[in-house]
Design a protein around this motif. Structure first.
Motif, PDB file in Angstrom:
ATOM      1  N   ARG A 246      61.241  73.555  52.810  1.00 35.23           N
ATOM      2  CA  ARG A 246      61.820  73.963  54.462  1.00 35.23           C
ATOM      3  C   ARG A 246      61.252  73.110  55.349  1.00 35.23           C
ATOM      4  NH1 ARG A 246      60.281  78.828  51.303  1.00 35.23           N
ATOM      5  NH2 ARG A 246      62.136  80.030  50.833  1.00 35.23           N
ATOM      6  N   PHE A 247      60.014  72.653  55.144  1.00 39.85           N
ATOM      7  CA  PHE A 247      59.468  71.925  56.220  1.00 39.85           C
ATOM      8  C   PHE A 247      59.963  70.501  56.270  1.00 39.85           C
ATOM      9  CE2 PHE A 247      56.392  68.718  57.211  1.00 39.85           C
ATOM     10  CZ  PHE A 247      56.007  68.996  58.521  1.00 39.85           C
ATOM     11  N   LEU A 248      60.277  70.123  55.259  1.00 43.26           N
ATOM     12  CA  LEU A 248      60.908  68.662  55.200  1.00 43.26           C
ATOM     13  C   LEU A 248      62.242  68.588  56.057  1.00 43.26           C
ATOM     14  CD1 LEU A 248      60.266  65.706  54.466  1.00 43.26           C
ATOM     15  CD2 LEU A 248      61.713  66.361  52.781  1.00 43.26           C
ATOM     16  N   THR A 249      62.997  69.683  55.706  1.00 40.80           N
ATOM     17  CA  THR A 249      64.551  69.496  56.087  1.00 40.80           C
ATOM     18  C   THR A 249      64.473  70.240  57.406  1.00 40.80           C
ATOM     19  OG1 THR A 249      64.767  71.813  55.088  1.00 40.80           O
ATOM     20  CG2 THR A 249      65.442  69.819  53.707  1.00 40.80           C
ATOM     21  N   GLU A 250      63.342  70.874  58.078  1.00 42.70           N
ATOM     22  CA  GLU A 250      63.491  71.017  59.478  1.00 42.70           C
ATOM     23  C   GLU A 250      62.979  69.989  60.047  1.00 42.70           C
ATOM     24  OE1 GLU A 250      60.634  74.253  59.721  1.00 42.70           O
ATOM     25  OE2 GLU A 250      61.748  75.824  58.780  1.00 42.70           O
ATOM     26  N   GLU A 251      62.292  68.957  59.651  1.00 46.25           N
ATOM     27  CA  GLU A 251      61.663  67.870  60.483  1.00 46.25           C
ATOM     28  C   GLU A 251      62.776  66.403  60.321  1.00 46.25           C
ATOM     29  OE1 GLU A 251      58.943  67.756  62.251  1.00 46.25           O
ATOM     30  OE2 GLU A 251      58.774  69.970  61.971  1.00 46.25           O
ATOM     31  N   PHE A 252      63.583  66.440  59.083  1.00 51.02           N
ATOM     32  CA  PHE A 252      64.528  65.109  58.839  1.00 51.02           C
ATOM     33  C   PHE A 252      65.643  65.767  58.316  1.00 51.02           C
ATOM     34  CE2 PHE A 252      59.719  64.195  58.168  1.00 51.02           C
ATOM     35  CZ  PHE A 252      59.837  62.974  59.057  1.00 51.02           C
ATOM     36  N   ALA A 253      66.832  64.888  58.453  1.00 51.83           N
ATOM     37  CA  ALA A 253      67.942  64.914  57.950  1.00 51.83           C
ATOM     38  C   ALA A 253      68.073  64.564  56.468  1.00 51.83           C
ATOM     39  CB  ALA A 253      69.059  64.307  58.677  1.00 51.83           C
ATOM     40  N   TYR A 254      68.278  65.512  55.745  1.00 55.95           N
ATOM     41  CA  TYR A 254      68.180  65.350  54.295  1.00 55.95           C
ATOM     42  C   TYR A 254      69.475  66.276  53.596  1.00 55.95           C
ATOM     43  CZ  TYR A 254      64.280  62.419  53.388  1.00 55.95           C
ATOM     44  OH  TYR A 254      63.379  61.315  53.414  1.00 55.95           O
ATOM     45  N   GLU A 255      69.976  65.740  52.395  1.00 58.19           N
ATOM     46  CA  GLU A 255      71.217  66.338  52.022  1.00 58.19           C
ATOM     47  C   GLU A 255      70.555  66.937  50.401  1.00 58.19           C
ATOM     48  OE1 GLU A 255      74.163  63.546  51.364  1.00 58.19           O
ATOM     49  OE2 GLU A 255      74.602  63.335  53.616  1.00 58.19           O
ATOM     50  N   PRO A 256      71.025  68.125  49.947  1.00 57.61           N
ATOM     51  CA  PRO A 256      70.602  68.596  48.522  1.00 57.61           C
ATOM     52  C   PRO A 256      71.100  67.604  47.514  1.00 57.61           C
ATOM     53  CG  PRO A 256      71.671  70.427  49.897  1.00 57.61           C
ATOM     54  CD  PRO A 256      72.047  68.932  50.457  1.00 57.61           C
TER      55      PRO A 256
END
Length: 465
Positions: A246-256
């Motif tokens: 949750r932290f990483l995807t709040e800070e950076f754009a990433y796809e699953p």
């Protein structure tokens, strides 16, 4: 395991695990912590060596094998030759991830928290001679262990660095794959490590989670477009695992990214909902897999992410490193019979080999990071004579030197750095081998044979009878 050896689990940890697992399953989990750990190794595919018939394959890695019991690895010359790495089976799952992703083997990879080197050697195996790996370790003493293990592995496709994650900021968008095997509270190692149990506390979990956030915040932009970030811990709690998703995807754009599993493996898939979609994690519980505790997840950068393409430097200026001139290159290629794909650098008087097509990347890394080692150190010239290094001996580079096959007894004497009595007709440098794998150099000077095994690596324990 006796009752005295039984792990005394912290009460708060038991409550935590009881909230993750069903009651009947938790009893199986706790019982697994009382059972002995399995010993597993991963073989070096470029240093083929025989395996005993009683090994069992690790199901998610074709190079991994369980051993029926833990031998004295110190006394096995093949271990010192880099024929295999003693690695916990769960962490070998990274090989399955890379194969599924079909990550580019010609890419630039980063193992951010790399010591002692098990996962780095796995990444180096995957990219082979096509790619380049940066294996970084924050702690200086552990970086030395990492360097030694990568030298023994012998592939010569790795740059070992000793840097804080914050030092990588100028390299954003440069890497194809970034592995963050984050420092954690170590819950997955409770069975093997008494100290991990004694040091565990809810407060320590919070400290680890804060450290992991800092690391991810400083490295989340390192993969380039459609590059991958692989995050792993050897712990079970959600604070250090799903909360980090949750932290990483709040800070950076990433796809699953979803990794296929064989149900027989016993790996548990988890789902974490974020604004970017559902991300998947993979939990290894010791009562369900033949391995220790692990959590791992994979993220993919979008195609419009920042990319960095280094340009060849007209003048490479470094306080210690130098490019080799034409005469030096010619002399090295003539002496060592290395082909045109290999380029050379000089550190003080010693020469290092590195694949030439990675030169511009290496020079950017060398001017940005604290490089502890790179490629393969070959040796130096002294009064016109070439003096080879041990690193060169155990590398996969071709070696145009006479060889002598050692017995087990002679190999032990060599690894202890004892005096050697060998029947050798060739004078000068000779490559000592065991089961046809290089152990290192000896030099026949007529009246004696000099042992050139590195003093700091010698076996100090008394050899078994």
């Amino acid at each position: 395991m006796t009752s005295q050896d039984s792990p005394k689990l912290p009460k708060a940890f038991e409550q935590q695990m009881a909230s993750i697992l069903e009651a009947d399953e938790y009893s199986l989990f706790k019982a697994a912590l009382l059972s002995p750990s399995n010993t597993s190794i991963r073989i070096n595919p470029r240093k083929s060596s025989p395996l005993s018939a009683d090994t069992t394959p690790v199901p998610w890695n074709s190079q991994g094998f369980f051993l029926p019991q833990r031998p004295k690895f110190t006394f096995d010359p093949l271990f010192h030759a880099g024929a295999y790495y003693v690695q916990e089976a769960s962490s070998m799952f990274i090989g399955h991830i890379l194969n599924h992703l079909q990550a580019p083997k010609e890419g630039l990879y980063l193992d951010l928290c790399a010591a002692p080197g098990g996962k780095s050697s796995l990444l180096a195996d995957y990219i082979g001679e096509e790619g380049m790996l940066v294996a970084n370790e924050v702690i200086k003493t552990r970086a030395s262990i990492l360097k030694e293990n990568m030298i023994k592995w012998g592939l010569g496709n790795t740059v070992v660095t000793n840097n804080d994650p914050s030092h990588f900021e100028p390299l954003e968008g440069l890497f194809d794959v970034v592995l963050v095997d984050a420092p954690c509270s170590g819950e997955g190692m409770f069975r093997k490590d008494v100290q991990a149990r004694e040091e565990w506390s809810p407060e320590n979990v919070k400290l680890c989670a804060a450290r992991q956030q800092r690391i991810l915040d400083q490295t989340g932009a390192l993969p380039g477009p459609e590059g991958y970030l692989i995050y792993s811990t050897c712990t079970f709690n959600q604070q250090e695992n799903e909360d980090m998703i949750r932290f990483l995807t709040e800070e950076f754009a990433y796809e699953p990214v979803r990794i296929p599993l064989n149900p027989d493996w016993g790996i548990v898939e988890t789902e974490t909902d974020t604004e970017w979609g559902t991300f998947y994690g993979y939990r290894f519980f010791p009562h369900m897999v033949s391995g220790e505790g692990l959590f791992i997840t994979v993220f993919k950068r979008p195609s419009d992410a920042h990319v960095q393409e280094p340009k060849k430097m007209k003048d490479f200026k470094h306080i210690l490193l130098q490019r080799t001139n034409k005469a030096e290159k010619h002399q090295l290629r003539e002496e060592l019979k290395l082909d045109e794909t290999v380029d050379f650098y000089k550190l003080k008087k010693s020469f290092f080999a590195l694949k030439g097509f990675w030169a511009k990347y290496f020079e950017l890394l060398a001017t940005t990071l604290n490089v502890k080692y790179f490629g393969t150190e070959l040796g130096k010239f002294n009064k016109g004579q070439f003096i080879p290094t041990h690193d060169f001996a155990v590398s996969i580079l071709p070696k145009n030197f006479p060889k002598h096959e050692a017995s087990l007894e002679a190999a032990h004497s060599y690894l202890k750095k004892d005096e050697l009595e060998l029947d050798i007709s060739q004078d000068g440098w000779v490559l000592l081998t065991y089961q046809h794998l290089p152990l290192g150099w000896i030099k026949n000077i007529g009246n004696r044979i000099n042992n050139y095994y590195p003093k700091e690596w010698r076996i100090r324990m008394k050899l078994m009878e």
